[in-house]
Motif scaffolding. Structure first.
Motif, PDB file in Angstrom:
ATOM      1  N   ASP A   1       0.827  -1.206   0.000  1.00 44.60           N
ATOM      2  CA  ASP A   1       0.000   0.000   0.000  1.00 44.60           C
ATOM      3  C   ASP A   1       0.866   1.263   0.000  1.00 44.60           C
ATOM      4  O   ASP A   1       1.759   1.411   0.848  1.00 44.60           O
ATOM      5  N   GLN A   2       0.597   2.159  -0.919  1.00 49.68           N
ATOM      6  CA  GLN A   2       1.296   3.441  -0.952  1.00 49.68           C
ATOM      7  C   GLN A   2       0.464   4.471  -0.190  1.00 49.68           C
ATOM      8  O   GLN A   2      -0.242   5.290  -0.768  1.00 49.68           O
ATOM      9  N   VAL A   3       0.547   4.399   1.131  1.00 51.26           N
ATOM     10  CA  VAL A   3      -0.221   5.264   2.023  1.00 51.26           C
ATOM     11  C   VAL A   3       0.643   5.633   3.211  1.00 51.26           C
ATOM     12  O   VAL A   3       1.307   4.765   3.800  1.00 51.26           O
ATOM     13  N   THR A   4       0.620   6.897   3.573  1.00 48.74           N
ATOM     14  CA  THR A   4       1.294   7.369   4.780  1.00 48.74           C
ATOM     15  C   THR A   4       0.303   8.186   5.597  1.00 48.74           C
ATOM     16  O   THR A   4      -0.440   8.998   5.052  1.00 48.74           O
ATOM     17  N   VAL A   5       0.298   7.950   6.908  1.00 51.81           N
ATOM     18  CA  VAL A   5      -0.573   8.695   7.816  1.00 51.81           C
ATOM     19  C   VAL A   5       0.285   9.611   8.669  1.00 51.81           C
ATOM     20  O   VAL A   5       1.220   9.155   9.328  1.00 51.81           O
ATOM     21  N   GLN A   6      -0.025  10.890   8.651  1.00 51.46           N
ATOM     22  CA  GLN A   6       0.719  11.872   9.447  1.00 51.46           C
ATOM     23  C   GLN A   6      -0.241  12.622  10.363  1.00 51.46           C
ATOM     24  O   GLN A   6      -1.357  12.960   9.955  1.00 51.46           O
ATOM     25  N   ASP A   7       0.197  12.879  11.567  1.00 53.21           N
ATOM     26  CA  ASP A   7      -0.594  13.665  12.514  1.00 53.21           C
ATOM     27  C   ASP A   7      -0.200  15.129  12.374  1.00 53.21           C
ATOM     28  O   ASP A   7       0.935  15.511  12.674  1.00 53.21           O
ATOM     29  N   GLN A   8      -1.133  15.960  11.913  1.00 57.10           N
ATOM     30  CA  GLN A   8      -0.881  17.383  11.687  1.00 57.10           C
ATOM     31  C   GLN A   8      -1.467  18.263  12.798  1.00 57.10           C
ATOM     32  O   GLN A   8      -1.473  19.490  12.663  1.00 57.10           O
ATOM     33  N   THR A   9      -1.949  17.651  13.870  1.00 54.10           N
ATOM     34  CA  THR A   9      -2.676  18.401  14.885  1.00 54.10           C
ATOM     35  C   THR A   9      -1.827  19.491  15.520  1.00 54.10           C
ATOM     36  O   THR A   9      -2.275  20.644  15.660  1.00 54.10           O
ATOM     37  N   GLU A  10      -0.629  19.162  15.925  1.00 57.40           N
ATOM     38  CA  GLU A  10       0.205  20.129  16.628  1.00 57.40           C
ATOM     39  C   GLU A  10       0.687  21.256  15.718  1.00 57.40           C
ATOM     40  O   GLU A  10       1.044  22.335  16.202  1.00 57.40           O
ATOM     41  N   ALA A  11       0.667  21.031  14.419  1.00 57.78           N
ATOM     42  CA  ALA A  11       1.186  22.025  13.478  1.00 57.78           C
ATOM     43  C   ALA A  11       0.124  22.996  12.983  1.00 57.78           C
ATOM     44  O   ALA A  11       0.439  23.909  12.216  1.00 57.78           O
ATOM     45  N   SER A  12      -1.121  22.808  13.426  1.00 54.60           N
ATOM     46  CA  SER A  12      -2.197  23.629  12.885  1.00 54.60           C
ATOM     47  C   SER A  12      -3.204  23.982  13.973  1.00 54.60           C
ATOM     48  O   SER A  12      -3.183  23.439  15.069  1.00 54.60           O
ATOM     49  N   ALA A  13      -4.089  24.911  13.640  1.00 58.39           N
ATOM     50  CA  ALA A  13      -5.221  25.273  14.496  1.00 58.39           C
ATOM     51  C   ALA A  13      -6.487  25.123  13.670  1.00 58.39           C
ATOM     52  O   ALA A  13      -6.455  25.183  12.431  1.00 58.39           O
ATOM     53  N   MET A  14      -7.616  24.943  14.355  1.00 55.68           N
ATOM     54  CA  MET A  14      -8.888  24.779  13.657  1.00 55.68           C
ATOM     55  C   MET A  14      -9.971  25.581  14.371  1.00 55.68           C
ATOM     56  O   MET A  14     -10.161  25.435  15.580  1.00 55.68           O
ATOM     57  N   PHE A  15     -10.658  26.426  13.634  1.00 53.99           N
ATOM     58  CA  PHE A  15     -11.758  27.232  14.155  1.00 53.99           C
ATOM     59  C   PHE A  15     -13.031  26.899  13.384  1.00 53.99           C
ATOM     60  O   PHE A  15     -12.982  26.596  12.187  1.00 53.99           O
ATOM     61  N   THR A  16     -14.166  26.993  14.057  1.00 56.86           N
ATOM     62  CA  THR A  16     -15.450  26.812  13.393  1.00 56.86           C
ATOM     63  C   THR A  16     -16.311  28.047  13.604  1.00 56.86           C
ATOM     64  O   THR A  16     -16.487  28.506  14.740  1.00 56.86           O
ATOM     65  N   LEU A  17     -16.833  28.593  12.501  1.00 60.05           N
ATOM     66  CA  LEU A  17     -17.737  29.738  12.519  1.00 60.05           C
ATOM     67  C   LEU A  17     -19.166  29.232  12.380  1.00 60.05           C
ATOM     68  O   LEU A  17     -19.470  28.501  11.430  1.00 60.05           O
TER      69      LEU A  17
END
Length: 353
Positions: A125-141
């Motif tokens: 399988d050519q798949v990689t899983v990366q955790d991007q949580t610490e590198a980003s922020a998320m807001f909901t309007l």
């Protein structure tokens, strides 16, 4: 992250142990503005996983309930990860980008889902899983006035588009990922931004009139609307059909983990319990049994009275006991079973109205 937290503390935030703002102290006073105004939630504590590699779409299609392969770049959907026996792991929002899939996962299950996804990646399988949580922020309007804010950011073309549609825009040299949808019934958008720009965007949104709300208000909204969460309504004790997630399941896509169980439940109408709203008259602790007369017919899974108007809960009720309009007993008090807008009931809607 410290710059964002400092900006929120200056705005009156009391923080939850997991780092998200618990309350800004103004939610109850500003509740009337929600239908026509705009509020902003910091959902940075939700997990953001990124799938890359040539097989990423096929892989997620084969690991989750929805038809991921039918999506094109710029679209998204909710899908459910389940065990081999059809029990719920998480409700996941998926966005299809040119070179990756972005997955929004529940805060408690971030590490577990990362490990679970990697577990099923095989050698070819050519798949990689990366955790991007610490590198980003998320807001909901949330709220109809959010359309105006999105237009100011340069993403006016997303207005009135289907849920999950998204775009990456550049605004004041900030890359902002903007998606249609809030995870609730309220109109609005979800924004993801590199963490180094998060404080600037948050302060701009607030300066333009977005009112900060905290996790307690989010909890009230999601219980009122019936969005299930990991650890309460989404656990190995329940399957996604019981949780009302029919709209996030494709019954025509073919095999995926847990597919045989889900298909059998649908074919033979085997959903033994369903998630409903519960209108109470006093506080009740989650995991309290629900009775119809002397018979135990369910379990309370969530409770809130945050906006001090009413006592609300979510709970599973045995299908044969009934649904909306049913009067039950919980912890010595009489309670009313009510419908919840986010719950879909598949074949049950034909048999129960």
């Amino acid at each position: 992250m410290s710059a964002l937290q400092d900006a929120q503390i200056q705005a009156g935030a009391q923080r939850h142990p997991d780092g998200c703002p618990l309350t800004f102290g103004q939610e109850r006073a500003t509740e009337p503005i929600l239908p026509t105004g705009v509020v902003v939630f910091d959902r940075t504590h939700w997990g953001r996983l990124r799938l890359t590699g040539a097989d990423r779409v096929r892989y997620l299609h084969n690991q989750s309930t929805n038809d991921i392969q039918s999506l094109v770049v710029g679209q998204g959907c909710d899908t459910v990860l389940v065990t081999s026996t059809g029990r719920t792991l998480d409700l996941v929002t998926t966005y299809v980008e040119p070179e990756a899939l972005t997955l929004i996962v529940s805060p408690p299950s971030r590490c577990h889902i990362h490990q679970w996804l990697e577990k099923y990646i095989f050698f070819a399988d050519q798949v990689t899983v990366q955790d991007q949580t610490e590198a980003s922020a998320m807001f909901t309007l949330l709220g109809t006035a959010s359309h105006g804010l999105i237009s100011q950011l340069g993403a006016q073309h997303l207005a009135n588009q289907p849920l999950g549609n998204h775009a990456l825009i550049q605004w004041r040299e900030m890359p902002i990922f903007i998606a249609v949808g809030t995870g609730l019934t309220n109109p609005g958008y979800t924004l993801i931004i590199p963490i180094e720009f998060a404080a600037n965007l948050w302060q701009w949104l607030v300066a333009q009139g977005a009112i900060p709300w905290g996790e307690q208000a989010w909890e009230w909204l999601r219980i009122q609307q019936g969005r299930p969460v990991v650890g309460a309504e989404l656990t190995p004790d329940y399957n996604p059909l019981e949780a009302g997630l029919w709209q996030d399941i494709s019954f025509n896509k073919g095999c995926y983990i847990g597919q045989e169980t889900i298909a059998r439940l649908n074919t033979y109408q085997g959903v033994k319990q369903q998630l409903w709203g519960i209108k109470l008259t006093a506080p009740v602790t989650p995991k309290t049994p629900i009775y119809l007369g002397d018979e135990k017919v369910g379990l309370l899974t969530s409770y809130t009275d945050y906006f001090e108007r009413e006592h609300l809960g979510l709970g599973y009720i045995r299908t044969r006991a009934g649904g909306a309009g049913l009067t039950v007993q919980i912890a010595g008090q009489t309670a009313q079973i009510i419908d919840i807008p986010l719950a879909h009931r598949g074949y049950l809607s034909k048999t129960q109205g």
